[in-house]
Design a protein around this motif. Sequence first.
Motif, PDB file in Angstrom:
ATOM      1  N   LEU A  35      63.628  68.729  57.687  1.00 29.86           N
ATOM      2  CA  LEU A  35      63.396  70.164  57.496  1.00 29.86           C
ATOM      3  C   LEU A  35      63.335  70.543  56.023  1.00 29.86           C
ATOM      4  CD1 LEU A  35      63.187  73.101  58.353  1.00 29.86           C
ATOM      5  CD2 LEU A  35      65.680  73.156  58.590  1.00 29.86           C
ATOM      6  N   GLY A  36      64.290  70.074  55.235  1.00 31.09           N
ATOM      7  CA  GLY A  36      64.331  70.446  53.824  1.00 31.09           C
ATOM      8  C   GLY A  36      63.067  70.056  53.088  1.00 31.09           C
ATOM      9  N   ALA A  37      62.592  68.839  53.322  1.00 32.88           N
ATOM     10  CA  ALA A  37      61.397  68.355  52.633  1.00 32.88           C
ATOM     11  C   ALA A  37      60.154  69.125  53.075  1.00 32.88           C
ATOM     12  CB  ALA A  37      61.214  66.863  52.895  1.00 32.88           C
ATOM     13  N   GLU A  38      60.053  69.388  54.368  1.00 32.41           N
ATOM     14  CA  GLU A  38      58.890  70.116  54.878  1.00 32.41           C
ATOM     15  C   GLU A  38      58.873  71.556  54.360  1.00 32.41           C
ATOM     16  OE1 GLU A  38      58.691  69.869  59.097  1.00 32.41           O
ATOM     17  OE2 GLU A  38      58.737  67.678  59.126  1.00 32.41           O
ATOM     18  N   ALA A  39      60.031  72.177  54.370  1.00 33.05           N
ATOM     19  CA  ALA A  39      60.115  73.550  53.886  1.00 33.05           C
ATOM     20  C   ALA A  39      59.804  73.616  52.392  1.00 33.05           C
ATOM     21  CB  ALA A  39      61.510  74.110  54.164  1.00 33.05           C
ATOM     22  N   GLN A  40      60.313  72.654  51.642  1.00 28.23           N
ATOM     23  CA  GLN A  40      60.062  72.621  50.204  1.00 28.23           C
ATOM     24  C   GLN A  40      58.578  72.469  49.910  1.00 28.23           C
ATOM     25  OE1 GLN A  40      62.285  72.987  47.496  1.00 28.23           O
ATOM     26  NE2 GLN A  40      60.300  73.107  46.457  1.00 28.23           N
ATOM     27  N   ALA A  41      57.896  71.638  50.677  1.00 28.40           N
ATOM     28  CA  ALA A  41      56.459  71.436  50.462  1.00 28.40           C
ATOM     29  C   ALA A  41      55.671  72.710  50.738  1.00 28.40           C
ATOM     30  CB  ALA A  41      55.964  70.304  51.366  1.00 28.40           C
ATOM     31  N   LYS A  42      56.021  73.411  51.811  1.00 24.27           N
ATOM     32  CA  LYS A  42      55.329  74.663  52.138  1.00 24.27           C
ATOM     33  C   LYS A  42      55.586  75.730  51.073  1.00 24.27           C
ATOM     34  CE  LYS A  42      53.431  73.610  56.118  1.00 24.27           C
ATOM     35  NZ  LYS A  42      51.958  73.600  56.312  1.00 24.27           N
ATOM     36  N   TYR A  43      56.837  75.805  50.646  1.00 23.04           N
ATOM     37  CA  TYR A  43      57.172  76.809  49.628  1.00 23.04           C
ATOM     38  C   TYR A  43      56.510  76.458  48.290  1.00 23.04           C
ATOM     39  CZ  TYR A  43      59.634  79.590  46.220  1.00 23.04           C
ATOM     40  OH  TYR A  43      59.900  80.445  45.190  1.00 23.04           O
ATOM     41  N   ALA A  44      56.486  75.181  47.948  1.00 26.65           N
ATOM     42  CA  ALA A  44      55.866  74.754  46.687  1.00 26.65           C
ATOM     43  C   ALA A  44      54.393  75.143  46.659  1.00 26.65           C
ATOM     44  CB  ALA A  44      56.034  73.248  46.500  1.00 26.65           C
ATOM     45  N   ALA A  45      53.711  75.018  47.797  1.00 23.33           N
ATOM     46  CA  ALA A  45      52.301  75.402  47.871  1.00 23.33           C
ATOM     47  C   ALA A  45      52.142  76.902  47.653  1.00 23.33           C
ATOM     48  CB  ALA A  45      51.717  74.999  49.223  1.00 23.33           C
ATOM     49  N   LEU A  46      53.063  77.680  48.213  1.00 23.19           N
ATOM     50  CA  LEU A  46      53.029  79.130  48.038  1.00 23.19           C
ATOM     51  C   LEU A  46      53.253  79.500  46.577  1.00 23.19           C
ATOM     52  CD1 LEU A  46      53.040  82.001  49.349  1.00 23.19           C
ATOM     53  CD2 LEU A  46      55.530  81.766  49.505  1.00 23.19           C
ATOM     54  N   ALA A  47      54.256  78.903  45.948  1.00 21.71           N
ATOM     55  CA  ALA A  47      54.563  79.204  44.553  1.00 21.71           C
ATOM     56  C   ALA A  47      53.418  78.776  43.632  1.00 21.71           C
ATOM     57  CB  ALA A  47      55.859  78.510  44.138  1.00 21.71           C
ATOM     58  N   ALA A  48      52.813  77.621  43.916  1.00 28.44           N
ATOM     59  CA  ALA A  48      51.709  77.132  43.099  1.00 28.44           C
ATOM     60  C   ALA A  48      50.488  78.043  43.209  1.00 28.44           C
ATOM     61  CB  ALA A  48      51.345  75.701  43.507  1.00 28.44           C
ATOM     62  N   ALA A  49      50.199  78.507  44.424  1.00 23.80           N
ATOM     63  CA  ALA A  49      49.063  79.405  44.630  1.00 23.80           C
ATOM     64  C   ALA A  49      49.285  80.734  43.919  1.00 23.80           C
ATOM     65  CB  ALA A  49      48.835  79.637  46.121  1.00 23.80           C
ATOM     66  N   ASP A  50      50.526  81.191  43.928  1.00 26.10           N
ATOM     67  CA  ASP A  50      50.851  82.434  43.236  1.00 26.10           C
ATOM     68  C   ASP A  50      50.667  82.273  41.735  1.00 26.10           C
ATOM     69  OD1 ASP A  50      52.144  85.146  43.039  1.00 26.10           O
ATOM     70  OD2 ASP A  50      53.594  83.969  41.911  1.00 26.10           O
ATOM     71  N   ALA A  51      51.151  81.167  41.181  1.00 23.44           N
ATOM     72  CA  ALA A  51      51.008  80.920  39.751  1.00 23.44           C
ATOM     73  C   ALA A  51      49.544  80.791  39.361  1.00 23.44           C
ATOM     74  CB  ALA A  51      51.771  79.649  39.365  1.00 23.44           C
ATOM     75  N   SER A  52      48.762  80.131  40.207  1.00 29.34           N
ATOM     76  CA  SER A  52      47.334  79.972  39.939  1.00 29.34           C
ATOM     77  C   SER A  52      46.627  81.312  39.932  1.00 29.34           C
ATOM     78  CB  SER A  52      46.703  79.053  40.988  1.00 29.34           C
ATOM     79  OG  SER A  52      45.307  78.958  40.796  1.00 29.34           O
ATOM     80  N   ARG A  53      47.006  82.189  40.876  1.00 29.40           N
ATOM     81  CA  ARG A  53      46.383  83.501  40.946  1.00 29.40           C
ATOM     82  C   ARG A  53      46.691  84.311  39.688  1.00 29.40           C
ATOM     83  NH1 ARG A  53      47.466  87.916  45.659  1.00 29.40           N
ATOM     84  NH2 ARG A  53      49.605  87.651  44.925  1.00 29.40           N
ATOM     85  N   ASP A  54      47.933  84.262  39.231  1.00 32.70           N
ATOM     86  CA  ASP A  54      48.312  84.976  38.016  1.00 32.70           C
ATOM     87  C   ASP A  54      47.552  84.445  36.813  1.00 32.70           C
ATOM     88  OD1 ASP A  54      50.035  86.538  39.440  1.00 32.70           O
ATOM     89  OD2 ASP A  54      51.844  85.426  38.883  1.00 32.70           O
ATOM     90  N   THR A  55      47.384  83.115  36.765  1.00 31.41           N
ATOM     91  CA  THR A  55      46.662  82.503  35.649  1.00 31.41           C
ATOM     92  C   THR A  55      45.206  82.941  35.651  1.00 31.41           C
ATOM     93  OG1 THR A  55      48.115  80.567  35.664  1.00 31.41           O
ATOM     94  CG2 THR A  55      45.968  80.314  34.602  1.00 31.41           C
ATOM     95  N   GLN A  56      44.590  82.965  36.826  1.00 27.07           N
ATOM     96  CA  GLN A  56      43.194  83.384  36.917  1.00 27.07           C
ATOM     97  C   GLN A  56      43.029  84.832  36.497  1.00 27.07           C
ATOM     98  OE1 GLN A  56      40.802  82.366  40.326  1.00 27.07           O
ATOM     99  NE2 GLN A  56      42.115  80.658  40.849  1.00 27.07           N
ATOM    100  N   ALA A  57      43.966  85.690  36.907  1.00 21.16           N
ATOM    101  CA  ALA A  57      43.890  87.098  36.542  1.00 21.16           C
ATOM    102  C   ALA A  57      43.971  87.259  35.034  1.00 21.16           C
ATOM    103  CB  ALA A  57      45.012  87.879  37.221  1.00 21.16           C
ATOM    104  N   ALA A  58      44.887  86.515  34.397  1.00 14.41           N
ATOM    105  CA  ALA A  58      45.038  86.596  32.941  1.00 14.41           C
ATOM    106  C   ALA A  58      43.792  86.074  32.247  1.00 14.41           C
ATOM    107  CB  ALA A  58      46.267  85.793  32.508  1.00 14.41           C
ATOM    108  N   THR A  59      43.202  85.005  32.787  1.00 13.85           N
ATOM    109  CA  THR A  59      41.992  84.438  32.193  1.00 13.85           C
ATOM    110  C   THR A  59      40.831  85.414  32.271  1.00 13.85           C
ATOM    111  OG1 THR A  59      42.692  82.198  32.766  1.00 13.85           O
ATOM    112  CG2 THR A  59      40.351  82.528  32.314  1.00 13.85           C
ATOM    113  N   ILE A  60      40.699  86.084  33.408  1.00 10.85           N
ATOM    114  CA  ILE A  60      39.626  87.054  33.576  1.00 10.85           C
ATOM    115  C   ILE A  60      39.804  88.223  32.604  1.00 10.85           C
ATOM    116  CG2 ILE A  60      38.701  88.810  35.148  1.00 10.85           C
ATOM    117  CD1 ILE A  60      39.111  86.764  37.405  1.00 10.85           C
ATOM    118  N   ASP A  61      41.038  88.710  32.476  1.00 10.52           N
ATOM    119  CA  ASP A  61      41.292  89.815  31.548  1.00 10.52           C
ATOM    120  C   ASP A  61      40.942  89.419  30.122  1.00 10.52           C
ATOM    121  OD1 ASP A  61      42.073  91.535  33.497  1.00 10.52           O
ATOM    122  OD2 ASP A  61      44.224  91.312  33.163  1.00 10.52           O
TER     123      ASP A  61
END
Length: 231
Positions: free
Chosen positions: A145-171
């Motif tokens: 459970l811990g490993a599976e949950a960590q992988a799902k959460y890591a994907a969420l956090a990475a996607a969020d960081a990527s979105r913020d980076t793209q927004a800053a790049t566009i600005d």
Amino acid sequence: MQGAYSTYFDNLFEALRMARPDFKAQAEYSLRAGREAALGTAFAPLLAELETAIGGFDENLADRGQSTAGGTTAFRQARAEWLEFVDDTMKDHVTPKLRKLPVYADFKKFGKSKLAALPQPALLTESERLLALYTAQQPSLYPTLGAEAQAKYAALAAADASRDTQAATIDAAILDLAADRAAIARAQRRLKAQLELTFDQPEKVYSFFDFSAAKVNKSGKAKAVLVPNQD
């Protein structure tokens, strides 16, 4: 005194409220109209300047505030997968195995519907707490459970960081490319000035420009800068 008179010398083309594709299209209209009119040698350098400015203009970059496109799509997908994981874990493991224990109340605080209602920053924060709870209760639930949950959460956090980076790049790109809009506006202002020296009729001067795609203000009326002076 400069401030008192600046309104009279503002570049109306810089004030045009147009999306970038429309702004480029109206500039291309002026270039085409000027060449088709065969205005003479005095206009050659002005039209060449306008052509150069148009060539350096990137109409594919949308206006400020645009969606971050792929970044937003990736985040939504990662968010949906995380919430689905939370829901499945609750139904298949937490409720059957921990329902009669005090810790079950802690899991209830992180139900899918509650997490789904949270704004982006709060979702990440609360999900981190749920992740810690998964890890602590893993022996009572299932070994991976811990490993599976960590992988799902890591994907969420990475996607969020990527979105913020793209927004800053566009600005940043929009700020960098502000000069290309100014270059067209400057070239069109100079072309308009030469047209005013050549033609006495305002209608003739403005026939070389197309403001049809200009946006209107909240009252539904076109901005005054778009209306040619008939005096």
